[in-house]
Design an enzyme around this catalytic site. Structure first.
Site, PDB file in Angstrom:
ATOM      1  N   ASN A   9      -6.918  12.864 -38.901  1.00  0.00           N
ATOM      2  CA  ASN A   9      -5.993  13.691 -38.122  1.00  0.00           C
ATOM      3  C   ASN A   9      -6.638  13.840 -36.748  1.00  0.00           C
ATOM      4  O   ASN A   9      -7.569  14.615 -36.580  1.00  0.00           O
ATOM      5  CB  ASN A   9      -5.822  15.051 -38.815  1.00  0.00           C
ATOM      6  CG  ASN A   9      -5.027  16.031 -37.975  1.00  0.00           C
ATOM      7  OD1 ASN A   9      -4.407  15.649 -36.988  1.00  0.00           O
ATOM      8  ND2 ASN A   9      -5.067  17.299 -38.367  1.00  0.00           N
ATOM      9  N   LYS A  11      -5.494  15.061 -34.078  1.00  0.00           N
ATOM     10  CA  LYS A  11      -5.118  16.282 -33.351  1.00  0.00           C
ATOM     11  C   LYS A  11      -4.819  15.946 -31.879  1.00  0.00           C
ATOM     12  O   LYS A  11      -4.313  14.867 -31.597  1.00  0.00           O
ATOM     13  CB  LYS A  11      -6.201  17.355 -33.496  1.00  0.00           C
ATOM     14  CG  LYS A  11      -6.576  17.584 -34.962  1.00  0.00           C
ATOM     15  CD  LYS A  11      -7.382  18.823 -35.194  1.00  0.00           C
ATOM     16  CE  LYS A  11      -7.697  18.964 -36.679  1.00  0.00           C
ATOM     17  NZ  LYS A  11      -8.372  20.214 -37.014  1.00  0.00           N
ATOM     18  N   HIS A  95       0.539  21.524 -40.865  1.00  0.00           N
ATOM     19  CA  HIS A  95      -0.888  21.772 -40.663  1.00  0.00           C
ATOM     20  C   HIS A  95      -1.094  23.236 -40.250  1.00  0.00           C
ATOM     21  O   HIS A  95      -0.250  23.812 -39.558  1.00  0.00           O
ATOM     22  CB  HIS A  95      -1.424  20.829 -39.570  1.00  0.00           C
ATOM     23  CG  HIS A  95      -2.909  20.864 -39.471  1.00  0.00           C
ATOM     24  ND1 HIS A  95      -3.579  21.842 -38.770  1.00  0.00           N
ATOM     25  CD2 HIS A  95      -3.858  20.063 -40.018  1.00  0.00           C
ATOM     26  CE1 HIS A  95      -4.881  21.638 -38.878  1.00  0.00           C
ATOM     27  NE2 HIS A  95      -5.083  20.570 -39.636  1.00  0.00           N
ATOM     28  N   GLU A  97      -2.796  24.559 -38.030  1.00  0.00           N
ATOM     29  CA  GLU A  97      -2.731  24.804 -36.586  1.00  0.00           C
ATOM     30  C   GLU A  97      -1.285  24.932 -36.116  1.00  0.00           C
ATOM     31  O   GLU A  97      -0.987  25.696 -35.197  1.00  0.00           O
ATOM     32  CB  GLU A  97      -3.475  23.684 -35.835  1.00  0.00           C
ATOM     33  CG  GLU A  97      -4.982  23.835 -36.007  1.00  0.00           C
ATOM     34  CD  GLU A  97      -5.759  22.525 -35.977  1.00  0.00           C
ATOM     35  OE1 GLU A  97      -5.236  21.500 -35.508  1.00  0.00           O
ATOM     36  OE2 GLU A  97      -6.913  22.539 -36.449  1.00  0.00           O
ATOM     37  N   GLU A 167      -6.185  22.461 -47.328  1.00  0.00           N
ATOM     38  CA  GLU A 167      -7.095  22.711 -46.218  1.00  0.00           C
ATOM     39  C   GLU A 167      -7.320  24.209 -46.080  1.00  0.00           C
ATOM     40  O   GLU A 167      -6.509  24.913 -45.456  1.00  0.00           O
ATOM     41  CB  GLU A 167      -6.495  22.156 -44.915  1.00  0.00           C
ATOM     42  CG  GLU A 167      -6.304  20.650 -44.938  1.00  0.00           C
ATOM     43  CD  GLU A 167      -6.352  20.058 -43.542  1.00  0.00           C
ATOM     44  OE1 GLU A 167      -7.120  19.105 -43.348  1.00  0.00           O
ATOM     45  OE2 GLU A 167      -5.658  20.550 -42.643  1.00  0.00           O
ATOM     46  N   GLY A 173     -12.738  22.673 -38.918  1.00  0.00           N
ATOM     47  CA  GLY A 173     -13.445  22.624 -37.640  1.00  0.00           C
ATOM     48  C   GLY A 173     -14.589  23.621 -37.524  1.00  0.00           C
ATOM     49  O   GLY A 173     -15.122  23.843 -36.446  1.00  0.00           O
ATOM     50  N   SER A 213     -13.734  20.215 -42.561  1.00  0.00           N
ATOM     51  CA  SER A 213     -15.135  19.823 -42.390  1.00  0.00           C
ATOM     52  C   SER A 213     -15.608  18.813 -43.426  1.00  0.00           C
ATOM     53  O   SER A 213     -16.772  18.836 -43.837  1.00  0.00           O
ATOM     54  CB  SER A 213     -16.042  21.053 -42.356  1.00  0.00           C
ATOM     55  OG  SER A 213     -15.667  21.912 -41.282  1.00  0.00           O
TER      56      SER A 213
HETATM   57  P1  PGA Z   1     -11.888  19.079 -39.619  1.00  0.00           P
HETATM   58  O1  PGA Z   1     -10.266  19.161 -39.568  1.00  0.00           O
HETATM   59  O2  PGA Z   1     -12.220  17.897 -40.473  1.00  0.00           O
HETATM   60  O3  PGA Z   1     -12.297  18.916 -38.192  1.00  0.00           O
HETATM   61  O4  PGA Z   1     -12.352  20.364 -40.219  1.00  0.00           O
HETATM   62  C1  PGA Z   1      -9.480  18.868 -40.687  1.00  0.00           C
HETATM   63  C2  PGA Z   1      -8.030  19.086 -40.365  1.00  0.00           C
HETATM   64  O5  PGA Z   1      -7.713  20.069 -39.669  1.00  0.00           O
HETATM   65  O6  PGA Z   1      -7.153  18.306 -40.782  1.00  0.00           O
END
Ligand code: PGA
Length: 251
Positions: A9, A11, A95, A97, A167, A173, A213
Site C-alpha cells: 500500500n 499510500k 483503510h 486512514e 490492520e 506506521g 508495521s
Molecule cells: P505500515 O502500513 O506497514 O506502514 O504500518 C500498513 C498499512 O497502513 O496498510
C-alpha cells in the site's frame, strides 16, 4: 489451501515518474516466489505507469480507493469501471486512514466493496480497532460491526473477489506490531464472523491479511499463523528489497 497474498500500500508516496522503477524492482526481486500473489496498490495517478511496468510479470496492480457509482457527477472520484478499464485488478477499501481523515464509514465501505467486486476487482477490505477501543474492551464489538456492516449483502460467490485485511490502527506506521497470537486471535474472529455472513465454506476460502508495521523481521512468525494468509504492507513496500523479503517469508 489459501494462496498467500502480499500487497503493498504505497499510500501518498511514490510519484508517477518513480512508479515504473519500483514496480520493476519488485517484480525482479520477487520473480522466484511465484506461488505468492504479489500486488502493488498505488496512488491513482501512478496506475498507468505501474500497470505498464507490471505487464508480463507476476505482479498485480491495484488502487487505494474507489467510488461505488459507475460514472456521474462526483468530482474528484474514480469508479471501479475506470480502474478496470485502466487495467487495475485490486482495490483497497476502507483503510483506517480513509476512515479517520476522509469520513469513510462502514456503510460507505460496504457500497464501495460491493461495487468493486461487481466490477470484477478484488476488494481488499480493511478492518481494525484503535488502541482506545482495544483498551476499552471493545475489540470484538468493533471488528464484528466493521465486518457485518462493511460486508452486508456480500455473497459466498463474491468471496472469490474478497480479501480482508486486519490492520490494528495502533500498529500502522508506528513500528508496533500485533504479536502473532494477538493477530491470530482477531483473524479467527474475522473468519468466524465471515462464516455467519457467507457460510463456513466460503469463509474458509477468503484470504485474511495482517497489516501494521509488517516487515522482513516479523513477517515469517505472523505468516506462520493458521488464519494469517498474507500482509498489507505500508512503509516496507516502498523499498523493493524489504517488500521482497516479506514475499519470501510468505513463500
Ligand atoms: P505500515 O502500513 O506497514 O506502514 O504500518 C500498513 C498499512 O497502513 O496498510
Amino acid at each position: 489451501m489459501r494462496k498467500k497474498i502480499i500487497a503493498g500500500n504505497w499510500k501518498m508516496n511514490v510519484k508517477p515518474s518513480e512508479a515504473a522503477a519500483l514496480v520493476k524492482a519488485v517484480a525482479e526481486a520477487t520473480a522466484q516466489y511465484g506461488n505468492v500473489e504479489t500486488v502493488c496498490c498505488t496512488p491513482a495517478i501512478d496506475l498507468p505507469a505501474a500497470i505498464a511496468a507490471a505487464a508480463g510479470t507476476h505482479v498485480g496492480i491495484g488502487a487505494e480507493n474507489c467510488h461505488w457509482k459507475e460514472s456521474g457527477a462526483y468530482t474528484g472520484e474514480i469508479s471501479p469501471a475506470m480502474l478496470v478499464d485502466a487495467g487495475a485488478k485490486y482495490v483497497i477499501i476502507g483503510h483506517s486512514e480513509r476512515r479517520q481523515y476522509f469520513g469513510e464509514t462502514d456503510e460507505t465501505v460496504n457500497q464501495r466493496a460491493r461495487a468493486a467486486i461487481a466490477a470484477g476487482l478484488v476488494a481488499i477490505v480493511c478492518v481494525g480497532e484503535t488502541l482506545e477501543e482495544r483498551e476499552g474492551g471493545k475489540l470484538v464489538e468493533v471488528i464484528e460491526r466493521q465486518m457485518n456492516v462493511g460486508l452486508k449483502d456480500v455473497t459466498a460467490a463474491d468471496c472469490a473477489k474478497l480479501v480482508v485485511a486486519y490492520e490494528p490502527v495502533w500498529a500502522i506506521g508506528t513500528g508496533k506490531t500485533a504479536t502473532p497470537d494477538q493477530a491470530q486471535e482477531v483473524h479467527a474472529l474475522i473468519r468466524a464472523t465471515l462464516a455467519k455472513l457467507v457460510g463456513a465454506e466460503a469463509a474458509e476460502s477468503v484470504r485474511i491479511q495482517y497489516g501494521g508495521s509488517m516487515k522482513p523481521g516479523n513477517a515469517a512468525e505472523l505468516l506462520a499463523k493458521k488464519d494469517i494468509d498474507g500482509g498489507l504492507i505500508g512503509g516496507a513496500a516502498l523499498k523493493a528489497a524489504d517488500f521482497a523479503a516479506i514475499v519470501a517469508a510468505a513463500n
